[in-house]
Design a protein around this motif. Structure first.
Motif, PDB file in Angstrom:
ATOM      1  N   LEU B  56       0.842  -1.209   0.000  1.00 29.92           N
ATOM      2  CA  LEU B  56       0.000   0.000   0.000  1.00 29.92           C
ATOM      3  C   LEU B  56       0.869   1.248   0.000  1.00 29.92           C
ATOM      4  O   LEU B  56       2.005   1.218   0.466  1.00 29.92           O
ATOM      5  CB  LEU B  56      -0.855   0.024   1.267  1.00 29.92           C
ATOM      6  CG  LEU B  56      -2.162  -0.737   1.279  1.00 29.92           C
ATOM      7  CD1 LEU B  56      -2.746  -0.679   2.683  1.00 29.92           C
ATOM      8  CD2 LEU B  56      -3.148  -0.157   0.287  1.00 29.92           C
ATOM      9  N   LYS B  57       0.296   2.315  -0.478  1.00 27.99           N
ATOM     10  CA  LYS B  57       1.021   3.592  -0.431  1.00 27.99           C
ATOM     11  C   LYS B  57       1.177   4.042   1.015  1.00 27.99           C
ATOM     12  O   LYS B  57       0.280   3.843   1.839  1.00 27.99           O
ATOM     13  CB  LYS B  57       0.247   4.667  -1.211  1.00 27.99           C
ATOM     14  CG  LYS B  57       0.443   4.601  -2.698  1.00 27.99           C
ATOM     15  CD  LYS B  57      -0.289   5.763  -3.345  1.00 27.99           C
ATOM     16  CE  LYS B  57      -0.220   5.649  -4.860  1.00 27.99           C
ATOM     17  NZ  LYS B  57      -1.059   6.661  -5.518  1.00 27.99           N
ATOM     18  N   HIS B  58       2.302   4.677   1.284  1.00 25.79           N
ATOM     19  CA  HIS B  58       2.549   5.167   2.646  1.00 25.79           C
ATOM     20  C   HIS B  58       1.548   6.269   3.000  1.00 25.79           C
ATOM     21  O   HIS B  58       1.246   7.130   2.181  1.00 25.79           O
ATOM     22  CB  HIS B  58       3.980   5.707   2.734  1.00 25.79           C
ATOM     23  CG  HIS B  58       4.340   6.199   4.110  1.00 25.79           C
ATOM     24  ND1 HIS B  58       4.649   5.338   5.136  1.00 25.79           N
ATOM     25  CD2 HIS B  58       4.422   7.441   4.611  1.00 25.79           C
ATOM     26  CE1 HIS B  58       4.914   6.035   6.216  1.00 25.79           C
ATOM     27  NE2 HIS B  58       4.789   7.330   5.928  1.00 25.79           N
ATOM     28  N   ASN B  59       1.047   6.219   4.216  1.00 29.00           N
ATOM     29  CA  ASN B  59       0.096   7.239   4.663  1.00 29.00           C
ATOM     30  C   ASN B  59       0.809   8.197   5.617  1.00 29.00           C
ATOM     31  O   ASN B  59       1.115   7.851   6.759  1.00 29.00           O
ATOM     32  CB  ASN B  59      -1.095   6.565   5.370  1.00 29.00           C
ATOM     33  CG  ASN B  59      -2.145   7.563   5.790  1.00 29.00           C
ATOM     34  OD1 ASN B  59      -1.973   8.772   5.623  1.00 29.00           O
ATOM     35  ND2 ASN B  59      -3.247   7.064   6.325  1.00 29.00           N
ATOM     36  N   TRP B  61      -0.358  10.710   7.053  1.00 26.02           N
ATOM     37  CA  TRP B  61      -1.244  11.220   8.107  1.00 26.02           C
ATOM     38  C   TRP B  61      -1.554  10.174   9.175  1.00 26.02           C
ATOM     39  O   TRP B  61      -2.372  10.428  10.057  1.00 26.02           O
ATOM     40  CB  TRP B  61      -2.554  11.719   7.491  1.00 26.02           C
ATOM     41  CG  TRP B  61      -2.369  12.957   6.706  1.00 26.02           C
ATOM     42  CD1 TRP B  61      -2.186  13.062   5.373  1.00 26.02           C
ATOM     43  CD2 TRP B  61      -2.298  14.280   7.226  1.00 26.02           C
ATOM     44  NE1 TRP B  61      -2.009  14.355   4.997  1.00 26.02           N
ATOM     45  CE2 TRP B  61      -2.084  15.145   6.134  1.00 26.02           C
ATOM     46  CE3 TRP B  61      -2.388  14.835   8.498  1.00 26.02           C
ATOM     47  CZ2 TRP B  61      -1.964  16.509   6.288  1.00 26.02           C
ATOM     48  CZ3 TRP B  61      -2.272  16.196   8.643  1.00 26.02           C
ATOM     49  CH2 TRP B  61      -2.058  17.012   7.542  1.00 26.02           C
ATOM     50  N   PHE B  62      -0.891   9.025   9.038  1.00 21.66           N
ATOM     51  CA  PHE B  62      -1.251   7.938   9.956  1.00 21.66           C
ATOM     52  C   PHE B  62      -0.993   8.325  11.418  1.00 21.66           C
ATOM     53  O   PHE B  62      -1.871   8.211  12.268  1.00 21.66           O
ATOM     54  CB  PHE B  62      -0.481   6.665   9.595  1.00 21.66           C
ATOM     55  CG  PHE B  62      -0.959   5.463  10.365  1.00 21.66           C
ATOM     56  CD1 PHE B  62      -2.077   4.751   9.938  1.00 21.66           C
ATOM     57  CD2 PHE B  62      -0.311   5.043  11.507  1.00 21.66           C
ATOM     58  CE1 PHE B  62      -2.527   3.656  10.647  1.00 21.66           C
ATOM     59  CE2 PHE B  62      -0.760   3.950  12.224  1.00 21.66           C
ATOM     60  CZ  PHE B  62      -1.863   3.251  11.782  1.00 21.66           C
ATOM     61  N   TRP B  63       0.238   8.777  11.703  1.00 22.36           N
ATOM     62  CA  TRP B  63       0.556   9.109  13.098  1.00 22.36           C
ATOM     63  C   TRP B  63      -0.244  10.308  13.630  1.00 22.36           C
ATOM     64  O   TRP B  63      -0.791  10.237  14.737  1.00 22.36           O
ATOM     65  CB  TRP B  63       2.056   9.338  13.274  1.00 22.36           C
ATOM     66  CG  TRP B  63       2.343   9.867  14.635  1.00 22.36           C
ATOM     67  CD1 TRP B  63       2.693  11.131  14.962  1.00 22.36           C
ATOM     68  CD2 TRP B  63       2.238   9.163  15.885  1.00 22.36           C
ATOM     69  NE1 TRP B  63       2.831  11.268  16.314  1.00 22.36           N
ATOM     70  CE2 TRP B  63       2.550  10.069  16.916  1.00 22.36           C
ATOM     71  CE3 TRP B  63       1.888   7.854  16.224  1.00 22.36           C
ATOM     72  CZ2 TRP B  63       2.541   9.724  18.258  1.00 22.36           C
ATOM     73  CZ3 TRP B  63       1.889   7.503  17.567  1.00 22.36           C
ATOM     74  CH2 TRP B  63       2.202   8.433  18.572  1.00 22.36           C
ATOM     75  N   LEU B  65      -3.195  11.323  12.883  1.00 20.63           N
ATOM     76  CA  LEU B  65      -4.566  10.884  13.161  1.00 20.63           C
ATOM     77  C   LEU B  65      -4.614   9.939  14.368  1.00 20.63           C
ATOM     78  O   LEU B  65      -5.500  10.024  15.209  1.00 20.63           O
ATOM     79  CB  LEU B  65      -5.165  10.186  11.928  1.00 20.63           C
ATOM     80  CG  LEU B  65      -5.463  11.108  10.753  1.00 20.63           C
ATOM     81  CD1 LEU B  65      -5.842  10.300   9.524  1.00 20.63           C
ATOM     82  CD2 LEU B  65      -6.594  12.061  11.110  1.00 20.63           C
ATOM     83  N   LEU B  66      -3.607   9.055  14.402  1.00 21.52           N
ATOM     84  CA  LEU B  66      -3.568   8.104  15.516  1.00 21.52           C
ATOM     85  C   LEU B  66      -3.368   8.839  16.847  1.00 21.52           C
ATOM     86  O   LEU B  66      -4.018   8.515  17.850  1.00 21.52           O
ATOM     87  CB  LEU B  66      -2.441   7.086  15.297  1.00 21.52           C
ATOM     88  CG  LEU B  66      -2.233   6.086  16.427  1.00 21.52           C
ATOM     89  CD1 LEU B  66      -3.455   5.200  16.607  1.00 21.52           C
ATOM     90  CD2 LEU B  66      -1.006   5.213  16.164  1.00 21.52           C
ATOM     91  N   LYS B  69      -6.575  10.287  17.970  1.00 18.94           N
ATOM     92  CA  LYS B  69      -7.474   9.259  18.505  1.00 18.94           C
ATOM     93  C   LYS B  69      -7.029   8.818  19.895  1.00 18.94           C
ATOM     94  O   LYS B  69      -7.859   8.586  20.775  1.00 18.94           O
ATOM     95  CB  LYS B  69      -7.511   8.048  17.568  1.00 18.94           C
ATOM     96  CG  LYS B  69      -8.486   8.210  16.420  1.00 18.94           C
ATOM     97  CD  LYS B  69      -8.659   6.908  15.676  1.00 18.94           C
ATOM     98  CE  LYS B  69      -9.603   7.067  14.509  1.00 18.94           C
ATOM     99  NZ  LYS B  69      -9.739   5.839  13.725  1.00 18.94           N
ATOM    100  N   LEU B  70      -5.729   8.697  20.054  1.00 16.09           N
ATOM    101  CA  LEU B  70      -5.206   8.277  21.367  1.00 16.09           C
ATOM    102  C   LEU B  70      -5.556   9.303  22.439  1.00 16.09           C
ATOM    103  O   LEU B  70      -5.924   8.949  23.549  1.00 16.09           O
ATOM    104  CB  LEU B  70      -3.685   8.119  21.294  1.00 16.09           C
ATOM    105  CG  LEU B  70      -3.170   6.840  20.644  1.00 16.09           C
ATOM    106  CD1 LEU B  70      -1.668   6.916  20.432  1.00 16.09           C
ATOM    107  CD2 LEU B  70      -3.499   5.619  21.490  1.00 16.09           C
ATOM    108  N   THR B  73      -9.224   8.958  23.222  1.00 16.17           N
ATOM    109  CA  THR B  73      -9.469   7.734  24.002  1.00 16.17           C
ATOM    110  C   THR B  73      -9.007   7.934  25.438  1.00 16.17           C
ATOM    111  O   THR B  73      -9.682   7.510  26.371  1.00 16.17           O
ATOM    112  CB  THR B  73      -8.688   6.553  23.394  1.00 16.17           C
ATOM    113  OG1 THR B  73      -8.916   6.549  21.994  1.00 16.17           O
ATOM    114  CG2 THR B  73      -9.132   5.235  23.981  1.00 16.17           C
TER     115      THR B  73
END
Lengths: 213, 494
Positions: B56-59, B61-63, B65-66, B69-70, B73
């Protein structure tokens, strides 16, 4: 400036680990040692260590999810849920197994849940019945064969495998894990892994026969 | 070789997982069986396809967004327990054990508890059965505003019917007791006062506004839980209400600075209030002490019960919570109260309201437009509430000037009787002189007496040759800080 360059030489080794595929033995053991260091730091309250762990494993987890589900729309959400679960469980990690098999077990369980949820949703969905009817009608009306690429054919073939055969083949052939690791992740015997892997490959061979000839 | 066994061995061979002997045996077999070799090649091709599967293409925005969320939570999972989560396994059984102990305690003491509540209930039941109060009771003053409470504090008057100018009035009787009146055409008796006008007249600070507002708020609640009307046109007035207006006035005075107290007394004088207070130059009382002095609920269950036929004292327990609930439950309650109040007023107006006292401890007066009960202070057992300032009957200007007895204009009835009380000239005469002509400071000892050395008389004080000081200048002087050079003397100290 990235975190890996900010930190010590040890961190540079971390960022040099390849994202997927086969790994050199020494490299893997080095990586595991670094995982343990990072987890110890995190358990001691260093939140940056968790970011390094995420950045190290995020692509592997995303690709694992994509390989199993063959859907890119849910990959990021599921991967984030997996890392949130990891964040919550990491303080209790006791180093009794290797970190990445533990993380993979979390990921596989999450993906299994998603597959079951999807299955239930599909069972109760009237839309699916209509979609099937439309697809049947469309197949009758379509004259020209659909031209799939090789990658699409592989994905579709994987998608047709039952869950218990799909998981070993993805973990072995896509992620390059050993039988022992797969057995640990799937929580089954090594013999079961070998048997399921053999059957999965045989099924794939049958499904991809036209591509292989 | 069986097909399934061959398939397994080929799979293991691909992964290089066969032993040396098995591997050589398989290789021999493959050399002899081209279809098996073809199957191996196909399996290898499948495996290669899987290995070469595009990632998959690298995201990027992953960190970010994570981490968001953390964070979310983490907030959701914040501990809402009053103790650390790790104590939960201890706290839950402990709470259960305490609950069980309390339950067992209540169960064992059930007889005495039941008896206690039964006795209380019996008291109320007795009041009901004896016909003193019948049916539901509802608070009479449910919707008093700040101005009306202030009016009660200053004039002892609570409006029963604004349109008919009917009021419930608390006063002192002329025979050293108390007087409760329900009077019609009361409009001239109590001038309309508003809290804002009162505050500005006394030049109160915002802090004092707040204190007086709190006093009036507490007084409002107390009045609400002091006067009730029953279904049989009966009225229950708490015994302490006859002193409560004085207590409120005293607490208002306690919140004021000495110059403001002078203004307050003048304010009462100008509006012909029935009471005034003996002021002093003490600094304002701390707000917390003032708040503590006013209880929002009466201290006992002693009520004066008034029905069209009889008057008596009775100990009745009124649960304000249940009264409020019944008030809220009945949609037409407010109109019901109005109807009952009007019925009372009509009876007063028609002279039909003529209850008799069972034991003669009440002196009842009634006329065409009023009904009054006079109570002996010693018989009524009304508790004297603690006050910061002594509240005394005020002497009207006319009384001093003419020497006639005090009269309340609107409450004067056709028979000529009035609600006046005996004149206590000594207590208030200096204050009245103060407001009437300006203050006269005490004279030096050599000029204080008469030529023969005897004490100065009232006549000598009223002499026009004495030095007089304007009221405003006195107030200004009192506002200034004291210095050693200029010693201020309290004009109220005789």
């Amino acid at each position: 400036m990235s975190d890996s360059t900010k930190t010590s030489g040890q961190m540079k080794v971390i960022s040099a680990v390849p994202q997927s595929g086969m790994y050199d033995e020494a490299e893997v053991s080095e990586e595991r040692r670094n995982d343990d260091v990072l987890i110890t730091l995190f358990q001691g309250g260093d939140q940056k260590a968790f970011r390094i762990l995420v950045e190290r494993y995020q692509e592997r987890i995303r690709n694992l999810i994509y390989s199993i589900l063959n859907r890119d729309d849910v990959v990021d959400d599921l991967a984030q849920e997996i890392f949130i679960r990891l964040y919550q469980a990491l303080p209790k990690f006791r180093f009794e197994s290797s970190f990445y098999t533990w993380l993979y077990r979390i990921a596989v369980n999450k993906v299994r849940d998603e597959m079951r949820r999807k299955k239930v949703k599909r069972f109760f969905s009237l839309q699916k019945l209509m979609d099937d009817a439309d697809a049947e009608l469309a197949s009758k009306m379509t004259v020209a064969p659909v031209d799939y690429s090789t990658a699409e054919l592989i994905s579709k073939a994987l998608n047709h495998l039952p869950e218990k055969f799909r998981l070993p083949v993805v973990l072995k052939d896509v992620d390059g894990l050993s039988y022992e690791e797969i057995a640990e992740i799937l929580e089954c015997e090594i013999g079961t892994v070998k048997s399921r892997l053999s059957r999965a490959r045989a099924m794939l061979r049958r499904m991809l026969k036209p591509l292989l000839e | 070789m069986r097909k399934k066994a061959l398939s397994t061995k080929l799979s293991l061979y691909l992964d290089d997982a066969l032993g040396v002997r098995e591997k050589s045996e398989l290789e021999t077999y493959l050399a002899e069986h081209p279809e098996a070799k073809k199957e191996l090649e196909e399996l290898r091709a499948v495996r290669n396809y899987l290995i070469q599967k595009a990632p998959l293409k690298h995201n990027d925005w992953f960190w970010p967004l994570l981490s968001l969320k953390l964070e979310r939570t983490g907030k959701e999972e914040k501990n809402v327990l009053p103790f650390r989560r790790k104590f939960l396994p201890v706290a839950v059984p402990l709470s259960l054990a305490v609950a069980v102990i309390i339950g067992v305690g209540i169960f064992l003491q059930r007889d005495s508890l039941f008896k206690f509540y039964s006795e209380k209930k019996e008291q109320v039941q007795h009041a009901y059965e004896s016909g003193i109060i019948q049916g539901k009771i509802l608070p009479l003053f449910t919707n008093l505003n700040k101005d009306q409470v202030l009016q009660f504090a200053l004039f002892g008057t609570l409006p029963l019917d604004a349109q008919a100018h009917t009021a419930l009035r608390i006063d002192e009787s002329k025979n050293s007791g108390y007087r409760i009146e329900i009077a019609k055409n009361n409009k001239q008796t109590t001038p309309a006062v508003t809290a804002s006008e009162f505050y500005s007249a006394l030049d109160m600070s915002p802090n004092q506004h707040q204190i007086v507002d709190s006093i009036l708020g507490s007084a409002k609640e107390r009045i609400q839980s002091s006067v009730f009307v029953g279904e049989n046109n009966s009225l229950a007035i708490h015994a302490e209400l006859v002193n409560f207006n004085k207590m409120v006035m005293s607490n208002i005075a306690a919140a004021l600075r000495p110059p403001q107290r002078v203004r307050f007394k003048k304010y009462l004088e100008d509006r012909r209030a029935p009471f005034t207070f003996v002021a002093n130059i003490a600094p304002p009382v701390a707000p917390q002490n003032i708040y503590r002095a006013i209880n929002k609920t009466p201290a006992n269950d002693r009520y004066l019960i008034l029905t069209p036929d009889t008057i008596c004292f009775s100990e009745i327990t009124i649960n304000m919570d249940s009264v409020r609930r019944s008030l809220e439950a009945a949609m037409s309650s407010l109109s019901t109260i109005q109807v009952r109040t009007h019925a009372l007023i009509r009876r007063v107006g028609e002279g039909d309201f003529a209850p008799t006292s069972a034991n003669g401890q009440f002196n009842i007066q009634s006329g065409a437009d009023y009904f009054a009960i006079e109570l002996q202070r010693d018989l009524s057992n009304f508790p004297e509430m603690p006050t910061y300032f002594k509240i005394i009957p005020r002497i009207s200007r006319a009384t001093i000037e003419t020497g006639e007895s005090r009269q309340f204009p609107a409450l004067t009835n056709s028979n000529g009787s009035d609600s006046a009380f005996s004149v206590e000239l000594k207590q208030d005469s200096v204050v009245m002189r103060f407001f009437k002509r300006g203050i006269r400071l005490p004279v030096p000892p050599d000029r204080a007496g008469n030529a023969d050395g005897s004490r100065r008389t009232n006549r000598s004080l009223q002499s026009p040759t004495r030095r007089s000081i304007d009221l405003d200048s006195v107030i200004q002087d009192m506002s200034k800080p004291k210095t050693k050079e200029r010693k201020y003397r309290n004009p109220y100290e005789l």
